[in-house]
Design a protein around this motif. Structure first.
Motif, PDB file in Angstrom:
ATOM      1  N   THR A  82       0.859  -1.184   0.000  1.00 15.85           N
ATOM      2  CA  THR A  82       0.000   0.000   0.000  1.00 15.85           C
ATOM      3  C   THR A  82       0.897   1.237   0.000  1.00 15.85           C
ATOM      4  O   THR A  82       2.104   1.131   0.248  1.00 15.85           O
ATOM      5  N   PRO A  83       0.327   2.405  -0.241  1.00 11.80           N
ATOM      6  CA  PRO A  83       1.144   3.620  -0.110  1.00 11.80           C
ATOM      7  C   PRO A  83       1.755   3.752   1.305  1.00 11.80           C
ATOM      8  O   PRO A  83       2.876   4.239   1.443  1.00 11.80           O
ATOM      9  N   PHE A  84       1.044   3.288   2.310  1.00 13.69           N
ATOM     10  CA  PHE A  84       1.573   3.344   3.677  1.00 13.69           C
ATOM     11  C   PHE A  84       2.805   2.459   3.835  1.00 13.69           C
ATOM     12  O   PHE A  84       3.824   2.891   4.373  1.00 13.69           O
ATOM     13  N   THR A  85       2.723   1.216   3.363  1.00 13.58           N
ATOM     14  CA  THR A  85       3.867   0.317   3.521  1.00 13.58           C
ATOM     15  C   THR A  85       5.037   0.779   2.648  1.00 13.58           C
ATOM     16  O   THR A  85       6.201   0.638   3.045  1.00 13.58           O
ATOM     17  N   ALA A  86       4.751   1.346   1.487  1.00 13.88           N
ATOM     18  CA  ALA A  86       5.813   1.885   0.635  1.00 13.88           C
ATOM     19  C   ALA A  86       6.507   3.054   1.324  1.00 13.88           C
ATOM     20  O   ALA A  86       7.736   3.150   1.327  1.00 13.88           O
ATOM     21  N   THR A  87       5.732   3.923   1.944  1.00 16.79           N
ATOM     22  CA  THR A  87       6.304   5.062   2.674  1.00 16.79           C
ATOM     23  C   THR A  87       7.165   4.569   3.830  1.00 16.79           C
ATOM     24  O   THR A  87       8.279   5.071   4.046  1.00 16.79           O
ATOM     25  N   CYS A  88       6.677   3.586   4.556  1.00 20.70           N
ATOM     26  CA  CYS A  88       7.456   3.017   5.661  1.00 20.70           C
ATOM     27  C   CYS A  88       8.764   2.419   5.152  1.00 20.70           C
ATOM     28  O   CYS A  88       9.817   2.571   5.788  1.00 20.70           O
ATOM     29  N   ALA A  89       8.710   1.743   4.012  1.00 19.86           N
ATOM     30  CA  ALA A  89       9.921   1.135   3.452  1.00 19.86           C
ATOM     31  C   ALA A  89      10.958   2.200   3.117  1.00 19.86           C
ATOM     32  O   ALA A  89      12.153   2.037   3.408  1.00 19.86           O
ATOM     33  N   TYR A  90      10.513   3.296   2.546  1.00 18.14           N
ATOM     34  CA  TYR A  90      11.456   4.366   2.212  1.00 18.14           C
ATOM     35  C   TYR A  90      11.937   5.107   3.461  1.00 18.14           C
ATOM     36  O   TYR A  90      13.082   5.567   3.500  1.00 18.14           O
ATOM     37  N   ILE A  91      11.090   5.203   4.477  1.00 12.12           N
ATOM     38  CA  ILE A  91      11.544   5.787   5.744  1.00 12.12           C
ATOM     39  C   ILE A  91      12.653   4.925   6.335  1.00 12.12           C
ATOM     40  O   ILE A  91      13.675   5.440   6.810  1.00 12.12           O
ATOM     41  N   TYR A  92      12.460   3.606   6.302  1.00 10.48           N
ATOM     42  CA  TYR A  92      13.505   2.694   6.775  1.00 10.48           C
ATOM     43  C   TYR A  92      14.801   2.951   6.016  1.00 10.48           C
ATOM     44  O   TYR A  92      15.876   3.094   6.610  1.00 10.48           O
ATOM     45  N   LEU A  93      14.719   2.987   4.688  1.00 12.38           N
ATOM     46  CA  LEU A  93      15.913   3.158   3.870  1.00 12.38           C
ATOM     47  C   LEU A  93      16.600   4.492   4.153  1.00 12.38           C
ATOM     48  O   LEU A  93      17.824   4.547   4.333  1.00 12.38           O
ATOM     49  N   ILE A  94      15.842   5.557   4.211  1.00 16.42           N
ATOM     50  CA  ILE A  94      16.415   6.879   4.495  1.00 16.42           C
ATOM     51  C   ILE A  94      17.057   6.890   5.877  1.00 16.42           C
ATOM     52  O   ILE A  94      18.156   7.428   6.063  1.00 16.42           O
ATOM     53  N   ALA A  95      16.389   6.274   6.839  1.00 15.06           N
ATOM     54  CA  ALA A  95      16.947   6.206   8.193  1.00 15.06           C
ATOM     55  C   ALA A  95      18.259   5.442   8.199  1.00 15.06           C
ATOM     56  O   ALA A  95      19.221   5.835   8.871  1.00 15.06           O
ATOM     57  N   ARG A  96      18.328   4.341   7.454  1.00 12.79           N
ATOM     58  CA  ARG A  96      19.563   3.550   7.428  1.00 12.79           C
ATOM     59  C   ARG A  96      20.696   4.302   6.745  1.00 12.79           C
ATOM     60  O   ARG A  96      21.844   4.200   7.152  1.00 12.79           O
ATOM     61  N   VAL A  97      20.380   5.060   5.704  1.00 10.64           N
ATOM     62  CA  VAL A  97      21.411   5.880   5.052  1.00 10.64           C
ATOM     63  C   VAL A  97      21.910   6.941   6.026  1.00 10.64           C
ATOM     64  O   VAL A  97      23.118   7.159   6.156  1.00 10.64           O
ATOM     65  N   ALA A  98      20.993   7.589   6.727  1.00  7.76           N
ATOM     66  CA  ALA A  98      21.367   8.638   7.683  1.00  7.76           C
ATOM     67  C   ALA A  98      22.103   8.071   8.892  1.00  7.76           C
ATOM     68  O   ALA A  98      22.917   8.761   9.520  1.00  7.76           O
ATOM     69  N   TYR A  99      21.829   6.821   9.227  1.00  3.91           N
ATOM     70  CA  TYR A  99      22.424   6.197  10.406  1.00  3.91           C
ATOM     71  C   TYR A  99      23.936   6.043  10.274  1.00  3.91           C
ATOM     72  O   TYR A  99      24.663   6.145  11.270  1.00  3.91           O
ATOM     73  N   VAL A 100      24.427   5.817   9.069  1.00  5.59           N
ATOM     74  CA  VAL A 100      25.864   5.584   8.873  1.00  5.59           C
ATOM     75  C   VAL A 100      26.684   6.801   9.318  1.00  5.59           C
ATOM     76  O   VAL A 100      27.556   6.668  10.180  1.00  5.59           O
ATOM     77  N   PRO A 101      26.439   7.995   8.782  1.00  6.28           N
ATOM     78  CA  PRO A 101      27.227   9.132   9.279  1.00  6.28           C
ATOM     79  C   PRO A 101      26.896   9.480  10.729  1.00  6.28           C
ATOM     80  O   PRO A 101      27.761   9.946  11.473  1.00  6.28           O
ATOM     81  N   ALA A 102      25.641   9.247  11.131  1.00  7.58           N
ATOM     82  CA  ALA A 102      25.270   9.534  12.521  1.00  7.58           C
ATOM     83  C   ALA A 102      26.092   8.692  13.485  1.00  7.58           C
ATOM     84  O   ALA A 102      26.544   9.174  14.524  1.00  7.58           O
ATOM     85  N   TYR A 103      26.303   7.426  13.135  1.00  8.32           N
ATOM     86  CA  TYR A 103      27.110   6.549  13.987  1.00  8.32           C
ATOM     87  C   TYR A 103      28.592   6.881  13.839  1.00  8.32           C
ATOM     88  O   TYR A 103      29.318   7.005  14.824  1.00  8.32           O
ATOM     89  N   ALA A 104      29.035   7.051  12.604  1.00  6.98           N
ATOM     90  CA  ALA A 104      30.460   7.300  12.343  1.00  6.98           C
ATOM     91  C   ALA A 104      30.962   8.562  13.038  1.00  6.98           C
ATOM     92  O   ALA A 104      32.087   8.597  13.531  1.00  6.98           O
TER      93      ALA A 104
END
Length: 131
Positions: A82-104
């Motif tokens: 659904t559009p909701f699950t697609a949005t959640c999937a992209y939120i996950y992906l964006i969060a994981r991309v942002a997590y790398v420099p946040a942790y580093a």
């Protein structure tokens, strides 16, 4: 391909990028001699703080990727994209991309908030298939 599967494919590529970033930094820290050895002994030089953080961020993504993959498989096999699950999937992906420099770079409390966003998005994907 569904948006969720696209996000999963991109998350897999992100994992590969994280592995390469960690490997390059670790090789610089411990030297190619140790990296190319059988590693029967501890390295004579320690990993830098950055290499350690990149390693922990990579390992954290391996852990998160398992749950995210479960969410995507459930959504895909049950045909509940659904559009909701697609949005959640992209939120996950964006969060994981942002997590790398946040942790580093040791962003506090940003790193934890970013992690929570990705984890919550994954859980909401799974929960949405049950209701």
């Amino acid at each position: 391909m569904t948006h969720e599967l696209t996000a999963l494919a991109l998350a897999g590529l992100l994992q590969a990028v994280q592995f390469c970033a960690y490997s390059v930094r670790a090789n610089m820290d411990v030297g190619l001699g140790y990296s190319m050895s059988a590693r029967d002994r501890a390295p004579s030089r320690d990993l830098s703080e950055l290499a350690g953080r990149l390693q922990r961020a990579m390992n954290n993504h391996f852990e998160g990727l398992i749950l995210f993959t479960i969410a995507v498989v459930i959504i895909t096999l049950s045909d509940q994209s659904t559009p909701f699950t697609a949005t959640c999937a992209y939120i996950y992906l964006i969060a994981r991309v942002a997590y790398v420099p946040a942790y580093a770079f040791g962003w506090r409390p940003g790193r934890s908030l970013i992690w929570v966003a990705g984890f919550a998005a994954t859980l909401l994907m799974i929960i949405s298939t049950l209701i």
